[in-house]
Design a protein around this motif. Structure first.
Motif, PDB file in Angstrom:
ATOM      1  N   VAL A 154       0.884  -1.182   0.000  1.00 48.06           N
ATOM      2  CA  VAL A 154       0.000   0.000   0.000  1.00 48.06           C
ATOM      3  C   VAL A 154       0.913   1.221   0.000  1.00 48.06           C
ATOM      4  O   VAL A 154       2.081   1.136   0.389  1.00 48.06           O
ATOM      5  CB  VAL A 154      -0.926   0.032   1.244  1.00 48.06           C
ATOM      6  N   VAL A 155       0.352   2.351  -0.438  1.00 47.21           N
ATOM      7  CA  VAL A 155       1.172   3.566  -0.521  1.00 47.21           C
ATOM      8  C   VAL A 155       0.908   4.434   0.705  1.00 47.21           C
ATOM      9  O   VAL A 155      -0.240   4.644   1.087  1.00 47.21           O
ATOM     10  CB  VAL A 155       0.840   4.342  -1.813  1.00 47.21           C
ATOM     11  N   CYS A 156       1.990   4.918   1.315  1.00 46.43           N
ATOM     12  CA  CYS A 156       1.855   5.838   2.456  1.00 46.43           C
ATOM     13  C   CYS A 156       1.228   7.132   1.959  1.00 46.43           C
ATOM     14  O   CYS A 156       1.708   7.720   0.984  1.00 46.43           O
ATOM     15  CB  CYS A 156       3.233   6.115   3.073  1.00 46.43           C
ATOM     16  N   GLY A 157       0.174   7.585   2.639  1.00 41.96           N
ATOM     17  CA  GLY A 157      -0.564   8.757   2.183  1.00 41.96           C
ATOM     18  C   GLY A 157       0.168  10.063   2.382  1.00 41.96           C
ATOM     19  O   GLY A 157      -0.256  11.090   1.862  1.00 41.96           O
ATOM     20  N   ALA A 158       1.246  10.058   3.160  1.00 44.16           N
ATOM     21  CA  ALA A 158       1.955  11.324   3.415  1.00 44.16           C
ATOM     22  C   ALA A 158       3.275  11.371   2.665  1.00 44.16           C
ATOM     23  O   ALA A 158       3.610  12.369   2.020  1.00 44.16           O
ATOM     24  CB  ALA A 158       2.195  11.475   4.911  1.00 44.16           C
ATOM     25  N   THR A 159       4.051  10.251   2.719  1.00 46.73           N
ATOM     26  CA  THR A 159       5.404  10.278   2.115  1.00 46.73           C
ATOM     27  C   THR A 159       5.402   9.685   0.713  1.00 46.73           C
ATOM     28  O   THR A 159       6.409   9.783   0.005  1.00 46.73           O
ATOM     29  CB  THR A 159       6.364   9.466   2.996  1.00 46.73           C
ATOM     30  N   PHE A 160       4.277   9.076   0.293  1.00 50.51           N
ATOM     31  CA  PHE A 160       4.176   8.410  -1.013  1.00 50.51           C
ATOM     32  C   PHE A 160       5.311   7.421  -1.238  1.00 50.51           C
ATOM     33  O   PHE A 160       6.033   7.495  -2.232  1.00 50.51           O
ATOM     34  CB  PHE A 160       4.126   9.437  -2.160  1.00 50.51           C
ATOM     35  N   VAL A 161       5.499   6.526  -0.281  1.00 45.32           N
ATOM     36  CA  VAL A 161       6.451   5.414  -0.475  1.00 45.32           C
ATOM     37  C   VAL A 161       5.674   4.124  -0.249  1.00 45.32           C
ATOM     38  O   VAL A 161       4.666   4.124   0.448  1.00 45.32           O
ATOM     39  CB  VAL A 161       7.649   5.488   0.507  1.00 45.32           C
ATOM     40  N   PRO A 162       6.102   3.013  -0.845  1.00 44.63           N
ATOM     41  CA  PRO A 162       5.348   1.773  -0.674  1.00 44.63           C
ATOM     42  C   PRO A 162       5.584   1.177   0.713  1.00 44.63           C
ATOM     43  O   PRO A 162       6.698   1.237   1.240  1.00 44.63           O
ATOM     44  CB  PRO A 162       5.893   0.861  -1.769  1.00 44.63           C
ATOM     45  N   ILE A 163       4.506   0.647   1.328  1.00 41.29           N
ATOM     46  CA  ILE A 163       4.617  -0.110   2.588  1.00 41.29           C
ATOM     47  C   ILE A 163       4.276  -1.546   2.206  1.00 41.29           C
ATOM     48  O   ILE A 163       3.112  -1.878   1.966  1.00 41.29           O
ATOM     49  CB  ILE A 163       3.619   0.413   3.642  1.00 41.29           C
ATOM     50  N   TYR A 164       5.329  -2.381   2.105  1.00 45.04           N
ATOM     51  CA  TYR A 164       5.103  -3.753   1.623  1.00 45.04           C
ATOM     52  C   TYR A 164       4.469  -4.600   2.713  1.00 45.04           C
ATOM     53  O   TYR A 164       4.545  -4.287   3.898  1.00 45.04           O
ATOM     54  CB  TYR A 164       6.438  -4.364   1.159  1.00 45.04           C
ATOM     55  N   ARG A 165       3.860  -5.689   2.296  1.00 43.94           N
ATOM     56  CA  ARG A 165       3.187  -6.575   3.238  1.00 43.94           C
ATOM     57  C   ARG A 165       4.179  -7.049   4.304  1.00 43.94           C
ATOM     58  O   ARG A 165       5.292  -7.450   3.969  1.00 43.94           O
ATOM     59  CB  ARG A 165       2.600  -7.784   2.479  1.00 43.94           C
ATOM     60  N   GLY A 166       3.750  -6.998   5.545  1.00 45.55           N
ATOM     61  CA  GLY A 166       4.638  -7.439   6.635  1.00 45.55           C
ATOM     62  C   GLY A 166       5.345  -6.293   7.313  1.00 45.55           C
ATOM     63  O   GLY A 166       5.846  -6.437   8.415  1.00 45.55           O
ATOM     64  N   GLN A 167       5.396  -5.126   6.644  1.00 41.76           N
ATOM     65  CA  GLN A 167       6.024  -3.962   7.297  1.00 41.76           C
ATOM     66  C   GLN A 167       4.995  -3.287   8.213  1.00 41.76           C
ATOM     67  O   GLN A 167       3.795  -3.353   7.961  1.00 41.76           O
ATOM     68  CB  GLN A 167       6.497  -2.950   6.241  1.00 41.76           C
ATOM     69  N   LYS A 168       5.500  -2.619   9.268  1.00 39.39           N
ATOM     70  CA  LYS A 168       4.595  -1.944  10.205  1.00 39.39           C
ATOM     71  C   LYS A 168       3.989  -0.701   9.547  1.00 39.39           C
ATOM     72  O   LYS A 168       4.673  -0.012   8.791  1.00 39.39           O
ATOM     73  CB  LYS A 168       5.360  -1.519  11.463  1.00 39.39           C
ATOM     74  N   ASP A 169       2.715  -0.425   9.880  1.00 37.43           N
ATOM     75  CA  ASP A 169       2.112   0.817   9.402  1.00 37.43           C
ATOM     76  C   ASP A 169       1.066   1.290  10.410  1.00 37.43           C
ATOM     77  O   ASP A 169       0.697   0.564  11.318  1.00 37.43           O
ATOM     78  CB  ASP A 169       1.469   0.613   8.018  1.00 37.43           C
ATOM     79  N   VAL A 170       0.617   2.536  10.255  1.00 38.65           N
ATOM     80  CA  VAL A 170      -0.491   3.061  11.072  1.00 38.65           C
ATOM     81  C   VAL A 170      -1.537   3.593  10.107  1.00 38.65           C
ATOM     82  O   VAL A 170      -1.214   3.943   8.970  1.00 38.65           O
ATOM     83  CB  VAL A 170      -0.025   4.204  12.015  1.00 38.65           C
ATOM     84  N   SER A 171      -2.797   3.644  10.593  1.00 37.88           N
ATOM     85  CA  SER A 171      -3.828   4.074   9.654  1.00 37.88           C
ATOM     86  C   SER A 171      -4.643   5.220  10.234  1.00 37.88           C
ATOM     87  O   SER A 171      -4.611   5.499  11.425  1.00 37.88           O
ATOM     88  CB  SER A 171      -4.748   2.906   9.312  1.00 37.88           C
TER      89      SER A 171
END
Length: 1218
Positions: A1161-1178
């Motif tokens: 998925v694409v980070c909505g602020a930095t526009f970098v990919p967050i690949y499956r398995g990486q930590k993210d916040v929503s």
């Protein structure tokens, strides 16, 4: 064991009950002494002057004193009223184990590890005797309750009894000379005050405790050999009677029970044991998991014990003291001392009826718990805990009622709960199968009925019905039809009391009372901090109940109060008029007379029996702040008014009840500015302008007066105000009054006199006073201000009043029952009030100042008419404002003679519709529509984590304005706003309010979405982005009707989110002209957004071209393949095939951060990919995903919510809250 109170603290080494108050002292191993109220469960005080453990503590029987002894070798005597240590007794050379006051003499006995026992006189603060003889630590020492003896126990394995008769004679009554002589001899030659009477040897290890029996010549001791020994003594010797074995470790404390024939001991084996003192066998054992016991004490008056252990202490009773009883009409059956007894309320006769068998087992708490009576058959059911719960059935022959020596064999059976359900049928609870067994008087089962809930007790609930109690609820169950007639959730119920008509029931828990109807419809719940003990209904439907120390009442609406205080707990059996019949803990019948006036008065008020209220007010001494506060709280300030003599309270109550006449009278008595001001406000609210005027005059509030005259159109008095302002030399007041009057010449004159010539000229010129303007122009010369050309001047004239003078029209309101009836009671003797109430408000001749007459300031006479108001009088203190009094002939305004019959009571304002909207709603949109922005913002914060409300501001304004319509009544009246309800129809009931009509509807979103799609297709990216954001910003304020629409709204949020993210990426890509690699990456990320097919094809074509131009051939070929899979139009397909051909097997020339094989998925602020398995916040609202570093910032996609915030989720439909 019935635990009454428990504490958690350091190890408790010493305990002492107060003889009168519900207090207990606990001395701790940490050196602190705690004073607890065991009834309320609160810590009252703590005393911490000892250094090291405090092992002994004791309350004085009658003085406010207690004594403590500790490991610091000190004995301290404290006064608990002044919270301080009075003095310290020094003399022991080692740890002090126990201390005790003597009941009669001013003595303290102390035992110490220095192998001595000392007796001190706490009045002279000296040691009067040292008892030596033990050759190891003395573990305890105590006085005999009646004789001159001390018993001590020591680790030298002995118990010693000391005779202190000589000490008593010496210190208490050395009266005659011979005695005094012999005493001098003994003092000189070392006589002994205390001698060892017996040494009791028999323990194999050190003895920890020994104590006397309160009345018999017995001693009990406990030692480290794990044994409890019983000793008997006579005048010459003492001997061992028996040994009680059973403890597994050192016995730390042991004592006789004052009321029962038992011995209580505790030990380091973590148990308390109860022994039968006559049979000398163990009855019962209470164990703790982890705590060793150290100390025991008994209450001097009551049936209470306390034990201290490693982590605190417990206060407990061994047996219930509530007698089992049942009331039937004028009779009471109850159990006392193994007899069933019968008491008649009317004659107060008390007879014993039949003896009851003693239970075979010796354990405690085996007496009858409940009693059920069938009056027609004269049968009695007794339930007890014998054999795990059993009942006994006695049929009392009529003729034996007086004899009581008649013995019959009872019919018995198992079941801890049994009640009569009909004339000759009773139900027994069979817990194991959760069923009720219905039996006849021969004790034969007639019927079995399974119960609807897991029942642990049953109670009578009318013929053929049972009230079943579970842990958290009660139900009424019809045994015949097997139906549940009613159910109610309650705290665990202990007792049930039905009213005589069986229409109401009171469910008594430990700390609560629930009142319900016969079908268990909840009426009210009362909570008590102290244990509830019993209750009964009186004939008026008031429930009277007892706690440990009060008799209280509960009205049908839940209001409660105290009737009287109790010295000892009692159990109410019946309430009759002002008498309460009750049983005390010893099973004695008592009659307590009470004053029921207060609750009868409140009941009459509650039931609107105003004639009763009136007669009670006339005849009884119902007074006090509590009644006044109650009347005020219940909306009867006019009734409260007639109890009150204090003028300030009367004034407040009169204002609250709208009784202006009494308010005026009280304001005159008080005569303070603040009260006149408040009177003015209330009178203005009622439109009673003459009173407003009077109040403003009393406070000399000339500005408000002038404005009042303007509003009421009283031009005559306005011109008088103008003259007063002249006299006071108040230029601003003059100018205002002239403006209010619309007097242009006067305004010009005032401006001229004040030296504002240019202003005076402009005013004259504008209003067409040409002569005056010319004269002023000549005076000004070259400084004449120029009046702008071509501008339309509007004249500053006062508006016309809606009504001229007089009061507003008042509502004719029916007089309440109280007005006429109570006025005669009011304060008839007070002539001033008579004068005020006979008055006529509306007296138009009420002048501020008789301008033609005298201004009362010394003897200065102001002949205003002749213009002799001399402005040079300033230096004489001229027209001093403060002394400007009203002329003496000005009276309080009078009320019309018929004002009595049409007393105005201001109608109570209803609740605005907008307030009704938000009362039960959790929908932010409805709160915004009601104009409650702050609660709406709180709701959005809670539900969606929204923190940035700037984009929502215009939407808030639109929604609020759109949900109201605005009516203009008069030209000069303010606009009236009216709430617009959804689905309103003329036939709808005026009392039922619909939700607000909202300007944002879900159907509009469809149009917005289409427009946004169009803009995207045409490549107008900023425009499309604005449209999609508008959708995201509107959704939180929308309200939809069905669950299906809720799902559609959530789907719409996802669509808008994907487009906003993609469009933001695209806008960013267009800005990056010089960074080719980043351009390719952003184009590639755009393809990862979930878009419509038509847009997907455009995005893929754009990304393919961008990557091909940038030399990323493998990536470009991948996009070309994806494009062909999407069924593109021929032109796009042709281009894609060409790109595929041109790329062939070429690799990417540049390293691009894009891997199409790995889902991301694409980070909505930095526009970098967050690949499956990486930590993210929503984002809690739109669901956009971000790299963890963005947490706590505002979401870059929806621009509303805080990333990573906790939120409960979107709430946009009333169906979600049902």
């Amino acid at each position: 064991m019935l635990t009454k109170f428990e504490t958690k603290s350091n190890r408790v080494k010493g305990l002492s009950f107060h003889s009168k108050r519900p207090w207990i002292l606990a001395s701790l191993h940490s050196g602190v002494i705690q004073l607890w109220d065991y009834r309320m469960g609160t810590l009252i005080d703590r005393f911490d002057e000892h250094d090291g453990p405090v092992r002994g503590v004791h309350f004085h029987k009658s003085q406010p004193l207690f004594v403590s002894g500790g490991d610091d070798y000190k004995i301290k005597v404290w006064n608990y009223k002044t919270h301080r240590c009075l003095f310290t007794l020094l003399g022991h050379l080692d740890y002090i184990r126990t201390v005790q006051f003597h009941d009669e003499y001013p003595w303290i006995v102390s035992a110490s590890d220095d192998q001595t026992i000392r007796i001190w006189n706490w009045q002279s603060r000296t040691c009067i005797s040292v008892l030596t003889g033990h050759n190891h630590y003395v573990m305890c020492a105590s006085f005999h309750p009646k004789e001159d003896l001390v018993v001590s126990a020591s680790l030298d394995q002995t118990v010693r009894v000391w005779d202190i008769g000589a000490l008593r004679k010496k210190t208490v009554s050395p009266a005659d000379d011979i005695l005094r002589l012999s005493q001098m001899n003994t003092d000189l030659f070392g006589g002994v005050d205390a001698v060892v009477k017996y040494v009791l040897e028999g323990h194999d290890r050190g003895v920890n405790w020994a104590s006397f029996h309160p009345s018999l010549p017995l001693i009990v001791s406990g030692a480290d050999d794990r044994q409890v020994k019983l000793w008997r003594m006579n005048d010459t010797k003492a001997w061992e009677v028996d040994t009680l074995r059973g403890h597994m470790n050192n016995v730390s404390c042991v004592m006789f029970h004052a009321k029962q024939d038992i011995i209580v001991s505790n030990s380091e084996d973590k148990s308390i044991r109860i022994w039968d003192a006559t049979k000398r066998t163990g009855i019962q054992t209470f164990r703790r998991e982890h705590d060793r016991f150290w100390i025991l004490t008994a209450h001097p008056e009551m049936n209470l014990l306390a034990a201290g252990h490693d982590s605190g202490m417990i206060v407990f009773k061994l047996e219930r003291e509530r007698p089992a009883f049942s009331v039937s009409g004028d009779t009471l059956f109850y159990v006392k001392d193994r007899f069933l007894r019968f008491y008649e309320f009317s004659s107060q006769k008390d007879n014993q009826v039949v003896p009851i068998r003693r239970p075979g087992s010796v354990s405690l708490n085996q007496g009858p718990r409940t009693l059920s009576y069938s009056p027609t058959e004269n049968a009695v059911l007794l339930c007890s805990d014998v054999d795990g719960g059993s009942y006994e059935l006695y049929v009392v022959p009529k003729e034996s009622a007086g004899r009581g020596d008649y013995m019959q064999e009872a019919k018995k059976g198992a079941g801890g709960s049994a009640v009569f359900v009909a004339r000759n049928r009773f139900a027994v609870l069979d817990k194991s199968n959760n069923q009720a067994l219905v039996k006849n008087l021969k004790n034969e089962i007639v019927k079995k009925s399974p119960l609807p809930i897991a029942t642990d007790a049953i109670f009578y609930a009318g013929t053929g019905n049972l009230l079943c109690r579970a842990e958290d609820r009660v139900v009424i169950f019809d045994l015949q039809q097997r139906l549940i007639l009613g159910e109610l959730q309650t705290p665990s119920v202990k007792y049930i009391v039905w009213s005589s008509d069986m229409e109401s029931v009171a469910l008594l828990s430990k700390h609560a009372i629930v009142i319900a109807s016969k079908k268990l419809v909840h009426r009210c719940t009362l909570h008590e901090t102290i244990r509830v003990k019993s209750g009964a209904w009186d004939e008026n439907g008031v429930f009277l109940y007892t706690t440990l120390n009060h008799i209280k009442y509960c009205l049908p609406n839940g209001d409660s109060g105290i009737v009287r205080t109790l010295d000892v707990p009692v159990y109410i059996t019946k309430v009759s008029g002002s008498n309460i019949y009750c049983l005390d803990r010893d099973g004695r019948n008592r009659v307590i007379s009470i004053d029921a006036t207060e609750y009868i008065f409140k009941l009459a008020l509650l039931r609107k029996r105003y004639d009763h209220v009136m007669s009670m007010i006339r005849n009884s001494q119902l007074c006090g702040q509590a009644v006044i506060a109650y009347l005020q709280q219940k909306g009867f300030p006019e009734v409260a008014l007639h109890f009150v003599k204090d003028e300030r309270t009367r004034f407040n109550l009169a204002l609250e009840s709208g009784n202006i006449q009494i308010a005026v009278a009280s304001a005159r008595e008080i005569d303070e500015k603040d009260y006149w001001y408040r009177l003015g406000i209330e009178a203005l609210r009622q439109g009673n302008t003459s009173i407003v005027e009077y109040a403003y005059q009393r406070t000399k509030n000339f500005e408000r007066l002038s404005f009042l005259y303007l509003v009421t159109g009283n031009m005559e008095k306005l011109s008088k105000m103008l003259r007063i302002a002249e006299i006071k030399n108040d230029v601003m007041g003059q100018f205002h009054n002239a403006m209010y009057l619309g007097d242009i010449e006067e305004r010009v004159k005032i401006l001229e006199n004040a030296g504002h010539l240019p202003l005076a000229y402009v005013t004259a010129a504008t209003h067409g006073l040409t002569e005056v303007a010319d004269r002023l122009a000549a005076e000004l010369g070259d400084n004449v201000p120029s009046i702008p050309e071509g501008k339309l001047s509007s004249l500053l004239m006062p508006p016309r009043p809606l009504m001229c003078s007089g009061d507003w029209p008042l509502l004719r309101v029916m007089r309440g029952i109280f007005e006429g009836g109570l006025d005669s009671l009011g304060r008839a003797g007070n002539e001033e009030e008579e004068e005020a109430s006979g008055a006529d408000w509306g007296d138009e001749d009420l002048d501020i100042v008789d301008a033609e007459g005298v201004i009362q300031n010394g003897d200065i006479v102001a002949e205003i008419e002749d213009g002799e108001a001399n402005e040079e009088n300033d230096e004489e203190g001229g027209w001093d404002l403060e002394d400007l009094e009203l002329p003496p002939d000005v009276e309080t305004p009078k009320a019309n003679p018929n004002a009595r019959s049409s007393l105005f009571v201001a109608p109570t304002p209803g609740m605005p519709v907008s307030q009704i909207w938000i009362q039960k709603s959790s929908l932010a949109g409805e709160h915004v529509a009601a104009g409650n922005f702050d609660t709406a913002m709180r709701l959005l914060g809670r539900q969606l984590g929204i923190k940035n409300f700037a984009p929502l501001r215009p939407l808030f304004m639109d929604l609020c304005m759109g949900s109201h319509t605005y009516l203009c009544a008069f030209a000069t009246a303010p606009v009236i706003s009216t709430a617009v309800e959804k689905g309103w129809s003329e036939s709808a009931s005026p009392n039922v309010r619909g939700p607000p009509a909202l300007v944002f509807k879900f159907s509009q979103m469809d149009e917005k979405l289409k427009a946004a799609y169009r803009a995207t297709t045409e490549g107008k990216f900023p425009e499309a982005l604005r449209q999609f954001l508008s959708i995201l910003h509107t959704i939180p304020l929308m309200v939809v009707d069905s669950r299906r629409e809720v799902d559609e709204v959530k789907e719409l949020i996802e669509i808008a989110r994907e487009y906003v993210l993609g469009l933001k990426i695209e806008v960013k890509r267009k800005e990056m002209k010089d960074n080719v690699i980043r351009q390719q990456e952003l184009a590639a990320y755009f393809t990862n957004c979930k878009l419509q097919k038509i847009h997907m094809r455009l995005v893929l074509a754009s990304a393919m071209s961008s990557c091909y131009r940038g030399g990323s051939f493998a990536t470009a070929a991948n996009f070309a393949r994806m494009l062909l899979e999407n069924g593109p139009p021929e032109a796009q397909a042709k281009k894609a095939r060409q790109v595929l051909q041109a790329c062939g097997d070429k690799k990417d020339t540049n390293q691009v951060n894009y891997d199409f094989r790995n889902p991301f998925v694409v980070c909505g602020a930095t526009f970098v990919p967050i690949y499956r398995g990486q930590k993210d916040v929503s984002c809690p609202y739109c669901g956009a995903r971000f790299v963890p570093t963005i947490e706590g910032q505002i979401c870059a996609v929806c621009e509303l919510a805080v990333v990573g915030a906790d939120a409960s989720g979107l709430l946009c439909s009333p169906t979600q809250t049902r």
